[in-house]
Enzyme design. Structure first.
Site, mmCIF file in Angstrom:
data_model
loop_
_atom_site.group_PDB
_atom_site.id
_atom_site.type_symbol
_atom_site.label_atom_id
_atom_site.label_comp_id
_atom_site.label_asym_id
_atom_site.label_seq_id
_atom_site.Cartn_x
_atom_site.Cartn_y
_atom_site.Cartn_z
ATOM 1 N N THR A 14 -70.276 10.674 25.089
ATOM 2 C CA THR A 14 -70.703 11.716 24.138
ATOM 3 C C THR A 14 -72.185 12.060 24.326
ATOM 4 O OG1 THR A 14 -69.125 10.803 22.574
ATOM 5 C CG2 THR A 14 -70.798 12.278 21.663
ATOM 6 N N LYS A 107 -79.205 1.117 19.590
ATOM 7 C CA LYS A 107 -79.817 0.359 18.482
ATOM 8 C C LYS A 107 -79.378 -1.091 18.467
ATOM 9 C CE LYS A 107 -76.020 2.734 16.926
ATOM 10 N NZ LYS A 107 -75.538 4.095 17.099
ATOM 11 N N VAL A 134 -82.055 5.579 16.070
ATOM 12 C CA VAL A 134 -82.082 5.542 14.604
ATOM 13 C C VAL A 134 -81.932 6.949 14.046
ATOM 14 C CG1 VAL A 134 -83.389 4.856 12.559
ATOM 15 C CG2 VAL A 134 -83.624 3.540 14.665
ATOM 16 N N ILE A 138 -82.670 12.989 13.779
ATOM 17 C CA ILE A 138 -83.886 13.011 12.947
ATOM 18 C C ILE A 138 -85.025 12.308 13.693
ATOM 19 C CG2 ILE A 138 -84.900 12.329 10.727
ATOM 20 C CD1 ILE A 138 -82.062 12.073 9.604
ATOM 21 N N GLU A 192 -67.081 3.458 15.387
ATOM 22 C CA GLU A 192 -67.508 2.734 16.583
ATOM 23 C C GLU A 192 -66.286 1.972 17.121
ATOM 24 O OE1 GLU A 192 -70.772 2.369 17.815
ATOM 25 O OE2 GLU A 192 -71.811 3.518 16.285
ATOM 26 N N LYS A 207 -80.366 -0.342 12.718
ATOM 27 C CA LYS A 207 -81.348 0.748 12.643
ATOM 28 C C LYS A 207 -82.499 0.375 11.703
ATOM 29 C CE LYS A 207 -77.665 4.088 13.571
ATOM 30 N NZ LYS A 207 -76.592 4.881 12.969
ATOM 31 N N GLY A 304 -73.500 12.529 16.930
ATOM 32 C CA GLY A 304 -72.912 13.676 17.630
ATOM 33 C C GLY A 304 -73.691 13.999 18.890
HETATM 34 P P1 NAP Z 1 -69.432 6.663 24.735
HETATM 35 O O1 NAP Z 1 -68.998 8.042 24.463
HETATM 36 O O2 NAP Z 1 -68.466 5.564 24.510
HETATM 37 O O3 NAP Z 1 -69.948 6.613 26.240
HETATM 38 C C1 NAP Z 1 -70.312 5.421 26.851
HETATM 39 C C2 NAP Z 1 -70.507 5.718 28.336
HETATM 40 O O4 NAP Z 1 -70.969 4.523 28.957
HETATM 41 C C3 NAP Z 1 -69.231 6.129 29.053
HETATM 42 O O5 NAP Z 1 -69.491 7.196 29.923
HETATM 43 C C4 NAP Z 1 -68.835 4.888 29.847
HETATM 44 O O6 NAP Z 1 -68.173 5.179 31.066
HETATM 45 C C5 NAP Z 1 -70.207 4.319 30.135
HETATM 46 N N1 NAP Z 1 -70.148 2.882 30.388
HETATM 47 C C6 NAP Z 1 -69.691 1.906 29.604
HETATM 48 N N2 NAP Z 1 -69.789 0.708 30.219
HETATM 49 C C7 NAP Z 1 -70.313 0.974 31.450
HETATM 50 C C8 NAP Z 1 -70.620 0.163 32.568
HETATM 51 N N3 NAP Z 1 -70.406 -1.149 32.535
HETATM 52 N N4 NAP Z 1 -71.130 0.762 33.656
HETATM 53 C C9 NAP Z 1 -71.348 2.092 33.696
HETATM 54 N N5 NAP Z 1 -71.064 2.913 32.662
HETATM 55 C C10 NAP Z 1 -70.544 2.345 31.563
HETATM 56 O O7 NAP Z 1 -70.732 6.273 23.888
HETATM 57 P P2 NAP Z 1 -71.751 7.274 23.192
HETATM 58 O O8 NAP Z 1 -71.204 7.670 21.867
HETATM 59 O O9 NAP Z 1 -72.176 8.311 24.144
HETATM 60 O O10 NAP Z 1 -72.969 6.273 22.854
HETATM 61 C C11 NAP Z 1 -73.892 5.893 23.839
HETATM 62 C C12 NAP Z 1 -75.047 5.154 23.167
HETATM 63 O O11 NAP Z 1 -75.661 6.017 22.233
HETATM 64 C C13 NAP Z 1 -74.656 3.906 22.378
HETATM 65 O O12 NAP Z 1 -75.668 2.943 22.450
HETATM 66 C C14 NAP Z 1 -74.546 4.430 20.958
HETATM 67 O O13 NAP Z 1 -74.718 3.424 19.976
HETATM 68 C C15 NAP Z 1 -75.681 5.402 20.942
HETATM 69 N N6 NAP Z 1 -75.590 6.455 19.929
HETATM 70 C C16 NAP Z 1 -74.496 7.242 19.895
HETATM 71 C C17 NAP Z 1 -74.423 8.245 18.950
HETATM 72 C C18 NAP Z 1 -73.249 9.177 18.885
HETATM 73 O O14 NAP Z 1 -73.248 10.073 18.039
HETATM 74 N N7 NAP Z 1 -72.243 9.033 19.738
HETATM 75 C C19 NAP Z 1 -75.492 8.432 18.053
HETATM 76 C C20 NAP Z 1 -76.613 7.613 18.146
HETATM 77 C C21 NAP Z 1 -76.657 6.621 19.088
HETATM 78 P P3 NAP Z 1 -66.722 5.898 31.102
HETATM 79 O O15 NAP Z 1 -66.935 7.255 30.523
HETATM 80 O O16 NAP Z 1 -66.384 5.939 32.528
HETATM 81 O O17 NAP Z 1 -65.827 5.037 30.279
HETATM 82 N N1 HSE Z 2 -71.589 5.112 14.057
HETATM 83 C C1 HSE Z 2 -72.836 5.733 13.833
HETATM 84 C C2 HSE Z 2 -72.780 6.516 12.532
HETATM 85 C C3 HSE Z 2 -73.164 6.654 15.000
HETATM 86 O O1 HSE Z 2 -71.689 6.695 11.965
HETATM 87 O O2 HSE Z 2 -73.800 6.922 12.024
HETATM 88 C C4 HSE Z 2 -74.595 7.068 15.045
HETATM 89 O O3 HSE Z 2 -75.457 6.001 15.245
#
Ligand code: NAP
Ligand code: HSE
Length: 428
Positions: A14, A107, A134, A138, A192, A207, A304
Site C-alpha cells: 500500500t 512504528k 505516527v 499528519i 493489521e 506511536k 492509506g
Molecule cells: P503491505 O501493503 O503489507 O506491504 C508490505 C510490502 O512489503 C509488500 O510489498 C511485501 O511484498 C513487502 N515485503 C514483506 N516482507 C518482505 C521481505 N522479506 N522482503 C521484501 N519485501 C517484503 O504494508 P503497508 O500497508 O504498505 O505498510 C508498510 C509499512 O508502513 C509498515 O511498517 C506499516 O506499519 C507502515 N504504515 C502503513 C500505513 C498504511 O496505511 N498502510 C500507515 C502508516 C504506516 P509482497 O507485495 O511481494 O508481498
Molecule cells: N493500523 C493503523 C491504523 C494503520 O488503523 O491506524 C496506520 O498506522
C-alpha cells in the site's frame, strides 16, 4: 547541479506503491522543490511476479532487502515492509552500517529498537526519518522536532489508530456492536495482519512511545506504555457515555509527572464537544501542549496509500534538501533513560457493572469503593432483567491503583454478575 538522490525502496505494498507513484507522477515538482532529481534505483518485495499496477522495468530488482540496502547506487534506503524485527530490522541495520540514510514508516520496529537504531545512525553519520510512522499523513514528527523545538512539552495526547476510531464511531453512529464492526474492518482490509496490534492498542502504543521520546528527550520505552484495547467496549458503554455528554476514544497520553514518565493508551470518555470527541472514522488527531505555544491540535488521515506516502515523501524531500535532524530531535547520546511513572494521574472513572437484584447489593459495592477511598459522584441503575441489574457509577477523581483494588474486592462481595468495566474520564 546537485547530484541526484538515489532511492532503494523495500516494500511495494500500500505505502510503497503510493511512494513510487508520487516519485513518478511529480518528478518535475519534486526537482523544483529540492533542486535535485529524485530517482529510484532499485526495489524489493517478496513476489516479483505480482501485478502492482505499476511497471518496474526501469528499476533493478533485489529479492533480498539487505542486498538492496547495501547497493552502492542507493543513497537512501526506504523501508516500507513492516514487521518489528525480521527483514525490516536486518535491512535497516545493513543500510545504516553502510552509512546510508533510512526513511521508514515502521512504528513497530522503531518502538522496539528505536534507541539502538538512532545510536547506530549517529555513529555512521546517517539519518533515520519516520514521519509516516505516527498518525499517517499528519506531519506530527516534524511539528515536534522542528516547529515546536523551542518549547518544553508538557503533554502529548491523541487518537492514533484509525481502525479503532472507525469501530468506536461506527458503534455510536449505527448502533452496531463491536464484533460486527470488527468483521467489517476485516472485510474492508483495515486491520493489521495481527488485528491485536489495532484493537489491543499496541499499534497506537508504538506511536505514542515515539512521540514521547521526541517530546521529553527520552529513549523510546514502548514496554512502559500502559496498554488497554477496545475489545471490552460494549454498545451500552457507547450509549451511556453519549447520555452523559461523552464519546469513547482510544486515547494515548504521554506526560512527565513527579514520579516519572507516564505513557498510557486506553479507551477514555472524552467530552463530545472537544476536538477529539468530534473525531470521526479513520481520522487521527494529536494534541501537543508546549510552554510557549500553548495547545496545538493536528488532525487528518492516519493511514492509506496517499496520506502515508505523502509523509514518506516529506522525509525524502528533507534529506534531498540537505536537512539533517537527529532521529528523535537531539543526539541519541543525550536521550535519557526515563523512569516509568509509578502512578497514573488521578481521574474520574466510569464503572459499568451488573449486580444481583437483591437488597443491600448496591450498598456492598459502595462500601468496597469507600474502603479504597474511591468517592462516588453519580450512580444509576438503568433497567434490569429478572435477576440482575446493570448499574453505572461515575467516581470523583481517583487513583487507578485504588480503583483496581476496589474492582478486585467487588468480586468478593458475592453480588456481582460478570466483570465490571472501568473507563477513565479524560476531561480534555
Ligand atoms: P503491505 O501493503 O503489507 O506491504 C508490505 C510490502 O512489503 C509488500 O510489498 C511485501 O511484498 C513487502 N515485503 C514483506 N516482507 C518482505 C521481505 N522479506 N522482503 C521484501 N519485501 C517484503 O504494508 P503497508 O500497508 O504498505 O505498510 C508498510 C509499512 O508502513 C509498515 O511498517 C506499516 O506499519 C507502515 N504504515 C502503513 C500505513 C498504511 O496505511 N498502510 C500507515 C502508516 C504506516 P509482497 O507485495 O511481494 O508481498
Ligand atoms: N493500523 C493503523 C491504523 C494503520 O488503523 O491506524 C496506520 O498506522
Amino acid at each position: 547541479m546537485t547530484q541526484p538522490l538515489r532511492l532503494g525502496i523495500a516494500g511495494l505494498g500500500t505505502v510503497g506503491i503510493g511512494v513510487v507513484k508520487i516519485l513518478r507522477n511529480k518528478a518535475g515538482l519534486l526537482q523544483q522543490r529540492t533542486g535535485r532529481e529524485l530517482f529510484i534505483t532499485a526495489v524489493s518485495a517478496r513476489d516479483r511476479q505480482k501485478d502492482r499496477g505499476v511497471a518496474f522495468t526501469d528499476y533493478a530488482w533485489e529479492n533480498d532487502p539487505v542486498d538492496l540496502a547495501q547497493r552502492d547506487d542507493v543513497d537512501v534506503f526506504v523501508e516500507l515492509m513492516g514487521g518489528h524485527d525480521g527483514p525490516a530490522l536486518e535491512a535497516t541495520k545493513a543500510a545504516l552500517a553502510a552509512g546510508k540514510d533510512v526513511v521508514t514508516a515502521n512504528k513497530a520496529m522503531l518502538a522496539h529498537f528505536g534507541h539502538e537504531l538512532a545510536t547506530m545512525a549517529e555513529e555512521k553519520n546517517a539519518l533515520i526519518r519516520f514521519e509516516a510512522a505516527v498518525a499517517g499523513g499528519i506531519p506530527v514528527i516534524k511539528s515536534l522536532t522542528e516547529g515546536l523545538a523551542g518549547n518544553r512539552i508538557s503533554r502529548v495526547m491523541g487518537v492514533m489508530n484509525g481502525t479503532c476510531n472507525y469501530i468506536l464511531t461506527q458503534m455510536q453512529a449505527t448502533g452496531r456492536g463491536y464484533d460486527a464492526l470488527f468483521e467489517e474492518c476485516a472485510e474492508l482490509g483495515y486491520l493489521e495482519a495481527d488485528p491485536m496490534l489495532d484493537v489491543g492498542g499496541i499499534d497506537a502504543g508504538h506511536k505514542l512511545s515515539l512521540l514521547s521520546a521526541i517530546a521529553f528527550g527520552t529513549r523510546v520505552d514502548f514496554t512502559s506504555v500502559a496498554l488497554e484495547g477496545i475489545q471490552h467496549i460494549a454498545l451500552e458503554d457507547i450509549e451511556q457515555a453519549d447520555d452523559m455528554g461523552y464519546r469513547i476514544k482510544l486515547l494515548g497520553v504521554a506526560q512527565m509527572s513527579d514520579t516519572g514518565l507516564e505513557q498510557r493508551m486506553s479507551p477514555c470518555l472524552v467530552p463530545k464537544a472537544s476536538p477529539i470527541g468530534q473525531l470521526e472514522g479513520g481520522t487521527n488527531m494529536v494534541v501537543i501542549e508546549g510552554d510557549e505555544v500553548g495547545r496545538i491540535v493536528l488532525g487528518g488521515p492516519g493511514a492509506g496509500a496517499g496520506p502515508t506516502a505523502s509523509a514518506v515523501m516529506s522525509d525524502i524531500i528533507e534529506i534531498a534538501r540537505g536537512i539533517r535532524i537527529s532521529t528523535f530531535g537531539q543526539s541519541a547520546k543525550t536521550l535519557v533513560k526515563s523512569e516509568p511513572s509509578s502512578t497514573v494521574t488521578p481521574a474520574p472513572y466510569y464503572i459499568r457493572l451488573r449486580l444481583q437484584d437483591k437488597p443491600g447489593a448496591l450498598a456492598k459495592i459502595a462500601t468496597v469503593l469507600g474502603q479504597e477511598g474511591v468517592s462516588i459522584d453519580r450512580m444509576r441503575q438503568y433497567g434490569h432483567s429478572e435477576e440482575t441489574a446493570p448499574v453505572l457509577i461515575v467516581t470523583h477523581k481517583t487513583g487507578r491503583e485504588a480503583l483496581d483494588t476496589a474492582l478486585q474486592n467487588m468480586h468478593k462481595t458475592g453480588v456481582l454478575d460478570g466483570t465490571p468495566v472501568a473507563i477513565r474520564i479524560e476531561n480534555i
